[in-house]
Design an enzyme around this catalytic site. Structure first.
Site, mmCIF file in Angstrom:
data_model
loop_
_atom_site.group_PDB
_atom_site.id
_atom_site.type_symbol
_atom_site.label_atom_id
_atom_site.label_comp_id
_atom_site.label_asym_id
_atom_site.label_seq_id
_atom_site.Cartn_x
_atom_site.Cartn_y
_atom_site.Cartn_z
ATOM 1 C CB SER A 251 -3.166 -3.855 -4.548
ATOM 2 O OG SER A 251 -1.655 -3.554 -3.898
ATOM 3 C CE LYS A 252 -3.262 -3.268 -11.651
ATOM 4 N NZ LYS A 252 -3.619 -2.577 -12.438
ATOM 5 N NE ARG A 253 0.179 -0.511 -1.882
ATOM 6 C CZ ARG A 253 -1.473 -0.458 -1.963
ATOM 7 N NH1 ARG A 253 -1.494 0.873 -2.266
ATOM 8 N NH2 ARG A 253 -1.766 -1.525 -0.989
ATOM 9 N N PRO A 256 6.303 -5.055 -6.829
ATOM 10 C CG PRO A 256 5.311 -2.489 -7.933
ATOM 11 C CD PRO A 256 4.467 -4.635 -7.759
#
Length: 542
Positions: A251-253, A256
């Site tokens: 995921s996009k996580r 970060p």
RNA sequence: GGCCCCAUCGUCUAGUGGUUUAGGACAUCAGGUUUUCAUCCUGGAAACAGGAGUUCGAUUCUCCUUGGGGCUACCA
């Protein structure tokens, strides 16, 4: 006729998982000679970003996917943005309300949260319970007057189990009491995903819905809605999803998280300047490090750049930036949870279409292995014709603002040709950067200089002196005659080619890495070659 | 916690009630080719999660356990 669709919500760049979903739907439509629709699910006013739709469109096109109906191409079932279909949803909403199949609710977010907490304390799953008597139109007016939010929930029939027939998973049965009366119209008047998706799939004639496994639990709810509205139920295929190495969906996580770890690991770094690089305040950075908030994508990228780490590629653009080509990315993702049934692996889009069979979709989740992607990328690069590769290379260079952009197509083509074993376009770029920097900008690799130039009483430098002389005299400065010259020198002195090529490499590039040496010298040209030998000599041998 | 899905080498996967010494690819290891890097060539190591049952026979069928994943929003 088979009609499939890809229905992203425009909240950012196209995610690699989304690309895979789009690909399988596209593949099925193309295989069956059907239609593929692109529909934008922009019903969440808070999450939409203005540029996202265009980004998604660009990424799909880069991948080589096209659509028969949707944004930019139109079609008979438009509009293809859900935000422009409000009247359609309202019509069906009123129908359900009139038939008593849906009802108004006035719960506030706080009340709902309290109910959920209570259920959690009692270790029960929270399922919204329908009130005994449903609110009337007058109640709605009263609630509005009091400033209460008004939503509409669908009354899920409780009379029979709901069976989902799935192409991949067979029949999955759900107890009706497990399915709460879900909201179909939000307090801002927009439909929820569940409502819009059911209506649009019906109206657009969608016959096959291939989506991630995360939607399996939504499907019984969708089927209830279809039944209440008198709609067909399309064929469903809930695909396995792609997971990452630190657990969970890819995921996009991921980006970060990687950045956070890197910042924490390197405590020597100055946080203030990291925050500055990311164009955020120090407080925002601290809050990010404490996992409380997450900065914008551009900030994340800028900070990663600043501390010099590579974030894992998650969005399609990340892969473009890293130097992957679409043919490889598509081929690789197609083989995550699917295979043609024989031992073929490297396949073109055309071959994928020909071989595609939705019944061969796997049940189990898969891990995204960048090593294998690299290898696929190399294979596709090495078998692709140069003209096409030049196009990919240009796009890559533009995205990275590379000095190599200065090369014309002919030169680009030649440089690519010289680097057929490269894994990524980035590898090609970094090996060719020596052609596009000033002579004075060369950074010498200390170890390499010691080993190749200074060892054995400046052996390498002496070779350079001699090369300067010989190359200076060479009239025909082509790769071929350079090769003839260097080889004859080696023969005469009874030394290996490496003894000559390596010092030259260091002088020209600063390191022991470069494209084939004869071509490198030719492309650089006589003047620059001599100049760079001079610089190296001046620096290490006087 | 509840509901649901899943389980073959490190990874992606093929495969079947006996045809299997479980096949391929990536990664890895050992050699070799090469002017560097990368390629390329040859070879090796590497898996049916565990336990019951069904069966003459189970990696393949059933159940349980374990493990992984998903969902549990006025997000999609």
């Amino acid at each position: 006729m088979v009609i499939t669709r890809f229905a992203p919500s425009p909240t950012g760049y196209l995610h690699i998982g989304g690309a895979r979903t789009a690909l399988f739907n596209w593949l099925l439509a193309r295989k069956m000679g059907g239609k593929f629709i692109l529909r934008i699910e922009d019903t969440d006013q808070k999450r939409n970003t203005p540029t996202a739709m265009q980004q998604v469109i660009d990424d799909l096109r880069w991948l080589g996917l096209d659509w028969d109906e949707g944004p930019e191409v139109g079609g008979p079932n438009g509009p293809y943005l859900q935000s422009q279909r409000r009247e359609i949803y309202d019509k069906y909403l009123n129908q359900l309300l009139d038939e008593g199949k849906a009802y108004y609710c006035f719960d506030t977010a706080e009340e709902l949260a309290a109910m959920r907490q209570k259920a959690e304390r009692e270790k029960k799953s929270f399922i919204y319970r329908r009130p005994e008597t449903l609110p009337t139109k007058e109640d709605v007016e009263a609630a509005k007057a009091q400033g209460k939010p008004v939503t509409v929930r669908f009354a899920v029939p409780q009379d029979k189990p709901i069976v989902v027939r799935d192409i991949i998973r067979g029949e999955v049965t759900f107890a009706p009491e497990e399915i709460a009366d879900f909201i179909i119209c939000k307090s801002d008047g927009f439909p929820t995903y569940h409502f819009a998706v059911v209506i649009d799939d019906e109206l657009m004639g969608v016959t096959h819905v291939m989506r991630g496994q995360e939607h399996l639990m939504n499907t019984p709810a969708h089927q209830c809605l279809q039944e209440a509205l008198g709609f067909r139920t399309p064929e469903y295929a809930h695909m396995s999803i792609t997971v990452s190495d630190n657990g969970g969906k890819l995921s996009k996580r991921e980006r970060p998280n990687t950045l956070r770890k890197a910042i924490k690991a390197a405590n020597s770094l100055d946080k203030a300047s990291i925050a500055k690089a990311g164009n955020i305040s120090l407080e925002e950075l601290e809050s990010f490090l404490k996992k409380k908030t997450t900065p914008e994508e551009t900030s994340i990228n800028a900070m990663a750049d600043f501390i010099g780490i590579d974030l894992p590629e998650i969005n399609v653009v990340d892969f473009v930036k890293s130097g992957y080509i679409p043919e490889a990315l598509v081929n690789f993702t197609a083989l995550l949870g699917w295979n043609p049934g024989d031992e073929r692996e490297i396949m073109s889009l055309e071959e994928l279409i020909e071989a595609f069979d939705e019944k061969r979709l796997n049940k189990a989740n898969s891990f995204f292995d960048r090593n294998k992607l690299s290898s696929f990328n190399m294979e596709h690069i090495s078998r692709m014709d140069s003209a096409k590769l030049v196009g990919h290379m240009r796009r890559f260079l533009e995205l990275n603002n590379s000095p190599m952009l200065a090369a014309d197509d002919a030169l680009l083509e030649r440089l690519i040709e010289l680097n057929k074993g490269a894994k990524t376009l980035r590898d090609i770029e970094s090996k060719c950067l020596l052609f596009f920097i000033e002579d004075s900008e060369i950074e010498f690799d200390e170890k390499a200089v010691k080993k190749v130039l200074l060892k054995n009483d400046n052996e390498g430098c002496k070779v350079l002196e001699m090369l300067k002389e010989e190359l200076g005299k060479l009239e025909d400065f082509s790769a071929h005659s350079i090769e003839t010259l260097l080889r004859s020198i080696c023969e005469e002195k009874e030394i290996g080619l490496g003894k000559v090529a390596q010092p030259l490499r260091i002088a020209l590039s600063g390191s022991t890495i470069s494209p084939a040496i004869f071509d490198t010298v030719e492309i650089l040209g006589k003047a620059k070659t001599i100049a760079r030998i001079d610089i190296a000599l001046a620096k290490f041998y006087n």
